[in-house]
Design a protein around this motif. Structure first.
Motif, PDB file in Angstrom:
ATOM      1  N   ALA A  85     -72.779  43.398  66.138  1.00  0.00           N
ATOM      2  CA  ALA A  85     -72.496  44.419  67.144  1.00  0.00           C
ATOM      3  C   ALA A  85     -71.174  45.096  66.848  1.00  0.00           C
ATOM      4  CB  ALA A  85     -72.459  43.780  68.519  1.00  0.00           C
ATOM      5  N   THR A  86     -71.101  46.390  67.050  1.00  0.00           N
ATOM      6  CA  THR A  86     -69.856  47.132  66.856  1.00  0.00           C
ATOM      7  C   THR A  86     -69.058  47.239  68.135  1.00  0.00           C
ATOM      8  OG1 THR A  86     -71.014  49.214  67.239  1.00  0.00           O
ATOM      9  CG2 THR A  86     -70.807  48.481  64.958  1.00  0.00           C
ATOM     10  N   SER A  87     -69.654  46.841  69.229  1.00  0.00           N
ATOM     11  CA  SER A  87     -68.928  46.806  70.493  1.00  0.00           C
ATOM     12  C   SER A  87     -69.141  45.453  71.120  1.00  0.00           C
ATOM     13  CB  SER A  87     -69.416  47.909  71.442  1.00  0.00           C
ATOM     14  OG  SER A  87     -70.759  47.676  71.807  1.00  0.00           O
ATOM     15  N   ALA A  88     -68.394  45.173  72.151  1.00  0.00           N
ATOM     16  CA  ALA A  88     -68.494  43.881  72.815  1.00  0.00           C
ATOM     17  C   ALA A  88     -68.781  44.097  74.282  1.00  0.00           C
ATOM     18  CB  ALA A  88     -67.194  43.109  72.649  1.00  0.00           C
ATOM     19  N   THR A  89     -69.392  43.092  74.897  1.00  0.00           N
ATOM     20  CA  THR A  89     -69.684  43.156  76.324  1.00  0.00           C
ATOM     21  C   THR A  89     -68.733  42.241  77.064  1.00  0.00           C
ATOM     22  OG1 THR A  89     -72.005  43.542  75.834  1.00  0.00           O
ATOM     23  CG2 THR A  89     -71.463  42.901  78.068  1.00  0.00           C
ATOM     24  N   PHE A 576     -62.735  36.424  77.495  1.00  0.00           N
ATOM     25  CA  PHE A 576     -63.682  37.345  76.871  1.00  0.00           C
ATOM     26  C   PHE A 576     -65.076  36.718  76.817  1.00  0.00           C
ATOM     27  CE2 PHE A 576     -65.616  39.617  73.281  1.00  0.00           C
ATOM     28  CZ  PHE A 576     -65.326  40.929  73.647  1.00  0.00           C
ATOM     29  N   ASP A 577     -66.090  37.569  76.802  1.00  0.00           N
ATOM     30  CA  ASP A 577     -67.496  37.156  76.757  1.00  0.00           C
ATOM     31  C   ASP A 577     -67.757  36.329  75.494  1.00  0.00           C
ATOM     32  OD1 ASP A 577     -70.227  36.950  76.634  1.00  0.00           O
ATOM     33  OD2 ASP A 577     -70.629  39.095  76.825  1.00  0.00           O
ATOM     34  N   LYS A 578     -68.151  35.085  75.677  1.00  0.00           N
ATOM     35  CA  LYS A 578     -68.354  34.193  74.538  1.00  0.00           C
ATOM     36  C   LYS A 578     -69.617  34.506  73.746  1.00  0.00           C
ATOM     37  CE  LYS A 578     -67.875  30.161  76.578  1.00  0.00           C
ATOM     38  NZ  LYS A 578     -67.678  28.679  76.628  1.00  0.00           N
ATOM     39  N   ALA A 579     -70.438  35.412  74.231  1.00  0.00           N
ATOM     40  CA  ALA A 579     -71.604  35.839  73.461  1.00  0.00           C
ATOM     41  C   ALA A 579     -71.210  36.676  72.256  1.00  0.00           C
ATOM     42  CB  ALA A 579     -72.560  36.644  74.344  1.00  0.00           C
ATOM     43  N   ARG A 580     -69.958  37.150  72.222  1.00  0.00           N
ATOM     44  CA  ARG A 580     -69.556  38.102  71.198  1.00  0.00           C
ATOM     45  C   ARG A 580     -68.323  37.646  70.434  1.00  0.00           C
ATOM     46  NH1 ARG A 580     -73.346  42.380  70.548  1.00  0.00           N
ATOM     47  NH2 ARG A 580     -74.635  42.273  72.404  1.00  0.00           N
ATOM     48  N   VAL A 581     -68.223  36.349  70.161  1.00  0.00           N
ATOM     49  CA  VAL A 581     -67.089  35.837  69.401  1.00  0.00           C
ATOM     50  C   VAL A 581     -67.588  34.954  68.261  1.00  0.00           C
ATOM     51  CG1 VAL A 581     -65.527  35.894  71.378  1.00  0.00           C
ATOM     52  CG2 VAL A 581     -66.799  33.802  70.881  1.00  0.00           C
ATOM     53  N   SER A 582     -66.754  34.802  67.262  1.00  0.00           N
ATOM     54  CA  SER A 582     -67.036  33.861  66.184  1.00  0.00           C
ATOM     55  C   SER A 582     -66.615  32.463  66.608  1.00  0.00           C
ATOM     56  CB  SER A 582     -66.256  34.238  64.921  1.00  0.00           C
ATOM     57  OG  SER A 582     -66.690  35.444  64.358  1.00  0.00           O
ATOM     58  N   PRO A 583     -67.355  31.433  66.222  1.00  0.00           N
ATOM     59  CA  PRO A 583     -66.861  30.070  66.419  1.00  0.00           C
ATOM     60  C   PRO A 583     -65.620  29.854  65.568  1.00  0.00           C
ATOM     61  CG  PRO A 583     -68.798  30.068  65.012  1.00  0.00           C
ATOM     62  CD  PRO A 583     -68.650  31.471  65.519  1.00  0.00           C
ATOM     63  N   ILE A 584     -64.640  29.163  66.106  1.00  0.00           N
ATOM     64  CA  ILE A 584     -63.388  28.921  65.393  1.00  0.00           C
ATOM     65  C   ILE A 584     -62.942  27.496  65.670  1.00  0.00           C
ATOM     66  CG2 ILE A 584     -62.088  29.987  67.310  1.00  0.00           C
ATOM     67  CD1 ILE A 584     -59.940  30.771  65.267  1.00  0.00           C
ATOM     68  N   SER A 585     -62.437  26.820  64.638  1.00  0.00           N
ATOM     69  CA  SER A 585     -62.060  25.413  64.765  1.00  0.00           C
ATOM     70  C   SER A 585     -60.807  25.132  63.956  1.00  0.00           C
ATOM     71  CB  SER A 585     -63.208  24.532  64.258  1.00  0.00           C
ATOM     72  OG  SER A 585     -62.864  23.166  64.272  1.00  0.00           O
ATOM     73  N   CYS A 586     -59.881  24.416  64.568  1.00  0.00           N
ATOM     74  CA  CYS A 586     -58.655  23.930  63.908  1.00  0.00           C
ATOM     75  C   CYS A 586     -57.727  25.056  63.453  1.00  0.00           C
ATOM     76  CB  CYS A 586     -59.001  23.004  62.745  1.00  0.00           C
ATOM     77  SG  CYS A 586     -60.003  21.577  63.224  1.00  0.00           S
ATOM     78  N   PRO A 587     -57.171  25.845  64.395  1.00  0.00           N
ATOM     79  CA  PRO A 587     -56.211  26.899  64.034  1.00  0.00           C
ATOM     80  C   PRO A 587     -54.964  26.300  63.402  1.00  0.00           C
ATOM     81  CG  PRO A 587     -56.152  26.475  66.400  1.00  0.00           C
ATOM     82  CD  PRO A 587     -57.315  25.699  65.856  1.00  0.00           C
ATOM     83  N   ASP A 588     -54.450  26.966  62.377  1.00  0.00           N
ATOM     84  CA  ASP A 588     -53.340  26.410  61.606  1.00  0.00           C
ATOM     85  C   ASP A 588     -52.209  27.415  61.488  1.00  0.00           C
ATOM     86  OD1 ASP A 588     -51.640  25.304  59.710  1.00  0.00           O
ATOM     87  OD2 ASP A 588     -53.236  24.564  58.436  1.00  0.00           O
ATOM     88  N   THR A 622     -60.551  43.736  75.642  1.00  0.00           N
ATOM     89  CA  THR A 622     -61.044  42.913  74.531  1.00  0.00           C
ATOM     90  C   THR A 622     -60.177  41.686  74.273  1.00  0.00           C
ATOM     91  OG1 THR A 622     -59.830  44.277  72.941  1.00  0.00           O
ATOM     92  CG2 THR A 622     -62.144  44.856  73.375  1.00  0.00           C
ATOM     93  N   ARG A 623     -59.211  41.420  75.135  1.00  0.00           N
ATOM     94  CA  ARG A 623     -58.353  40.253  74.926  1.00  0.00           C
ATOM     95  C   ARG A 623     -59.213  38.991  74.761  1.00  0.00           C
ATOM     96  NH1 ARG A 623     -53.347  37.720  75.930  1.00  0.00           N
ATOM     97  NH2 ARG A 623     -53.527  35.708  76.998  1.00  0.00           N
ATOM     98  N   GLY A 624     -58.971  38.268  73.680  1.00  0.00           N
ATOM     99  CA  GLY A 624     -59.729  37.057  73.393  1.00  0.00           C
ATOM    100  C   GLY A 624     -60.889  37.261  72.437  1.00  0.00           C
ATOM    101  N   GLN A 625     -61.258  38.532  72.168  1.00  0.00           N
ATOM    102  CA  GLN A 625     -62.322  38.775  71.194  1.00  0.00           C
ATOM    103  C   GLN A 625     -61.875  38.218  69.842  1.00  0.00           C
ATOM    104  OE1 GLN A 625     -63.357  42.878  70.472  1.00  0.00           O
ATOM    105  NE2 GLN A 625     -65.248  42.344  69.409  1.00  0.00           N
ATOM    106  N   THR A 626     -62.716  37.395  69.239  1.00  0.00           N
ATOM    107  CA  THR A 626     -62.370  36.674  68.014  1.00  0.00           C
ATOM    108  C   THR A 626     -63.442  36.935  66.960  1.00  0.00           C
ATOM    109  OG1 THR A 626     -61.255  34.944  69.294  1.00  0.00           O
ATOM    110  CG2 THR A 626     -61.921  34.382  67.040  1.00  0.00           C
ATOM    111  N   LYS A 627     -63.015  37.419  65.781  1.00  0.00           N
ATOM    112  CA  LYS A 627     -63.974  37.775  64.735  1.00  0.00           C
ATOM    113  C   LYS A 627     -63.528  37.175  63.398  1.00  0.00           C
ATOM    114  CE  LYS A 627     -65.852  41.854  64.697  1.00  0.00           C
ATOM    115  NZ  LYS A 627     -66.064  43.336  64.651  1.00  0.00           N
ATOM    116  N   GLN A 628     -64.456  36.499  62.729  1.00  0.00           N
ATOM    117  CA  GLN A 628     -64.148  35.908  61.432  1.00  0.00           C
ATOM    118  C   GLN A 628     -64.175  36.979  60.350  1.00  0.00           C
ATOM    119  OE1 GLN A 628     -64.883  31.700  59.568  1.00  0.00           O
ATOM    120  NE2 GLN A 628     -66.835  32.777  59.666  1.00  0.00           N
ATOM    121  N   PHE A 629     -63.061  37.055  59.576  1.00  0.00           N
ATOM    122  CA  PHE A 629     -62.928  38.056  58.524  1.00  0.00           C
ATOM    123  C   PHE A 629     -63.325  37.521  57.155  1.00  0.00           C
ATOM    124  CE2 PHE A 629     -60.417  40.131  55.186  1.00  0.00           C
ATOM    125  CZ  PHE A 629     -60.837  41.450  55.335  1.00  0.00           C
TER     126      PHE A 629
END
Length: 695
Positions: A85-89, A576-588, A622-629
């Motif tokens: 998706a190019t936008s988020a809900t 932010f809506d968790k339907a539109r975020v990447s899973p993320i684990s162990c921030p460093d 969009t605060r909290g929107q998280t996307k894996q690059f």
């Protein structure tokens, strides 16, 4: 395409992507040892442990659906057609465009033996372990290594990275990297871990430290090519360092080789770091405990307890360096450990300069140090102690920063971190109704207040005052963890990188994980859940946002992210809506782009995927929107991220590292492919049209 709806993490089956070998050589097997912090610091704000309520995600239509606070969220990063998706809900149901900097197609979780970047982007290796840094270095070959060459070649397991423009030379930069640790089985043919040779040990020492190497770019794409420049330098385990601050010259720092207590040989286990406003590099000495043998055999009870507080108990180390140099044997050189675990400062613009260890910033497992400058020129350095149940610190300098760029200005500014006050953080939660792991308080957020507790003040004349009863100033600087215990610092979930935002001034802290939190495991230290540590057996980590009175003693805080699989109810993405975020684990490690977004690299992904680099929106709808690059190769950790308008740089540490990998049977052939030996490397990524990243 984004993540397809599925539950990536069973709450009953935690599996970090880290191999046991990584734990052995990176942090001395800390994951499998009792926690050194056995203090019984007070807990505040109606915080207590509850039995963890396991939640099972409901599944519908092949996708995981989780009900949180009456709202249902589809755990997917793709729309119904399977395209990103190019936008988020938002939770209110309103479509909002991704903010500038986050306009790229999310990289799906994967386990490929490659660097994976979004569609429309490319990547390339900048420099590998063993590549030439200094003139006179030989061509690297696994069967033709020497100490002399290793001291002139790119070191092993690169972590922190910095890229500094060279004034007057278009498209030329200084790349500065830390080299955190060595894995000898994957360095030497026929390595015998029970009987390493002296030459192997000396090559390992030469492969630690830091590299400074000029790189050349171009106007067509993001590639960077190493060149032999006048600033190129290798700093390693035998490079002379100057000890500064309250420990310098004290009896706690004197050894048989250094009767002055002011000169240290080498730096080791350099993890993250920072770039100062005056153009120097800060580097954190982290898991140095694993290099020192014999702390548990010291006869003096207080000294033995103090070595134990720093994890220095083993009679023999994994690397066995103590067989070849007495300084790694506490029984022979009891003060040598007191000369490590500091923040190191290097002037990359003078290859003849002596690097400095700043003892006024305290001695602990520094992940790194990062600078904020207040409007009146006061310099504040933030740092985390990267261990379970350890503390957050800041140092407020009493010196003002010079704004000039001459060599004299830089030399004066390199004294800033030697004068001022060291603090440790104490946290309180706002919500009396927080009682259950992973359940948001009624106000819909995890937040609270905090106080900085004074530990030590160093004056302009070099004298130092302790603010901790029963400890001298020198003791506070050397045994800083003990000082934090005494003043009631708050136990955190592995505080790693701590980064001030370049425009807002807010401070962001990566709290990587802590599966001991509230676990009540036999033989393990324990602390209950709290609003600032709300997950029992925290396996995926947190990201905290702190609004600090930088030069003062008060702050407020909130949790931006409670990391994990968005299909799990306890995760939280800034609302932010968790339907539109990447899973993320162990921030460093953390960094920021020019749009103000936060970028996070991960270490130890517990979600059955390779580690990666993620962009997070901090403001507005969009605060909290998280996307894996991107993701790094299997077995690797994503380190030292740098995000510029047209380039993203990461260090790829310990690729292919597993419990059985050796030179003869490597499980990875990245980056060169074929049957080649895997090599830790620095990588650059860019947009195919060489346009602005994520715009």
């Amino acid at each position: 395409m984004g993540l397809q709806g599925r539950n990536l993490l069973s709450a009953l089956d935690f599996r970090s992507s880290r191999s046991h070998r990584t734990c052995l050589y990176k942090c001395g097997d800390a994951c499998f040892k009792p926690v050194p912090n056995t203090s019984d610091n007070a807990y505040f704000g109606d915080l207590f442990t509850r039995e963890y309520s396991r939640r099972t995600a409901l599944r519908a239509g092949g996708a995981a659906v989780v009900t949180v606070g009456g709202a249902s969220f589809l755990a997917a990063c793709a729309d119904a057609t399977g395209t990103d998706a190019t936008s988020a809900t938002t939770q209110a149901g309103t479509d909002v465009a991704a903010p500038p900097g986050l306009n790229f197609e999310m990289v799906k979780p994967n386990t490929e033996d490659a660097v994976v970047v979004p569609k429309g982007y490319s990547s390339d290796v900048v420099i590998r372990w063993g590549d030439k840094v200094v003139e006179g270095a030989g061509e690297w070959s696994v069967d033709n290594q020497s100490v002399e060459n290793a001291q002139k070649q790119y070191g092993f397991n690169c972590d922190f990275a910095a890229l500094l423009p060279i004034e007057g030379k278009k498209n030329h930069f200084l790349l500065v990297s830390n080299h955190e640790y060595t894995t000898p089985q994957q360095m030497f043919t026929g390595y015998d871990p029970d009987n390493p040779t002296k030459e192997q040990v000396m090559i390992e020492l030469a492969s630690h430290g830091m590299s400074i190497v000029e790189v050349e770019g171009n106007d067509k794409d993001g590639r960077l090519k190493p060149v032999m420049g006048k600033y190129n330098r290798r700093i390693h385990g035998h490079t002379p360092f100057e000890l500064r601050g309250p420990v310098a010259g004290s009896d706690l720092a004197k050894t048989s080789k250094d009767r002055t207590g002011k000169k240290v040989e080498g730096t080791i286990n350099n993890c993250s770091g920072g770039v100062t406003p005056w153009g120097t590099i800060l580097s954190g000495e982290e898991n140095v405990d694993q290099y020192f043998a014999g702390g548990g055999e010291v006869k003096n009870a207080q000294a033995r307890d103090r070595y134990k507080r720093y994890g220095m108990e083993d009679a023999e180390t994994q690397r066995k360096w103590e067989r070849f140099e007495d300084r790694w044997d506490i029984r022979k050189e009891p003060n040598e450990p007191h000369r490590f675990n500091y923040v190191v400062e290097v002037n990359p613009w003078d290859p003849t300069s002596t690097p400095v260890k700043h003892t006024a910033l305290g001695r602990f497992k520094h992940e790194g140090a990062n600078i904020h400058v207040t409007s009146d020129g006061t310099v504040v350095a933030y740092s985390g102690d990267d261990s379970r149940f350890e503390y957050l610190y800041k140092f407020v300098s009493s010196r003002r920063m010079r704004s000039g760029h001459t060599a004299e200005d830089r030399a004066e500014n390199m004294k800033i971190l030697d004068e001022g006050t060291l603090y440790v953080a104490h946290f309180e939660g706002n919500s009396a109704d927080f009682t259950e792991s992973g359940k948001l308080p009624k106000d819909g957020k995890y937040d609270g207040t905090g106080t900085w507790k004074k530990l030590l003040t160093v004056t302009a004349h070099g004298s130092a005052e302790s603010h901790v009863e029963g400890m001298s100033a020198e003791e506070v600087a050397v045994f800083t963890r003990e000082a934090g215990d005494k003043v009631g610092a708050t136990k955190m979930d592995r505080p790693e990188d701590v980064e001030p935002h370049p425009t807002s001034g807010k401070v962001y802290a990566a709290l990587t994980n802590n599966d001991y939190r509230g676990a009540n495991r036999e033989g393990k230290n324990d602390a209950p859940i709290a609003e600032w540590a709300p997950i029992q057996e925290n396996k995926n980590g947190l990201v905290m946002e702190i609004d600090d009175d930088h030069a003062g003693e008060k702050f407020t805080w909130n949790l931006l992210l409670v990391c994990g699989d968005p299909a799990q109810a306890e995760t939280y993405f800034g609302g932010f809506d968790k339907a539109r975020v990447s899973p993320i684990s162990c921030p460093d490690n953390l960094t920021f782009d020019s749009f103000g977004n936060l970028w996070i690299s991960t270490d130890g992904n517990a979600l059955n995927s390779n580690d990666g680099l993620f962009a997070v929106s901090l403001e507005g709808e969009t605060r909290g929107q998280t996307k894996q690059f991107l993701t790094v190769p299997a077995g690797a950790e994503t380190c030292g991220p740098l995000v510029f308008d047209k380039r993203v740089i990461v260090n790829v540490q310990h690729p292919g590292e597993d419990d059985e990998a050796t030179v003869e049977s490597t499980t990875s052939h990245w980056p060169d492919g074929g049957t080649s030996l895997t090599r830790p490397s620095t990588v650059v990524a860019w947009k195919d049209d060489f346009g602005v990243i994520g715009a």
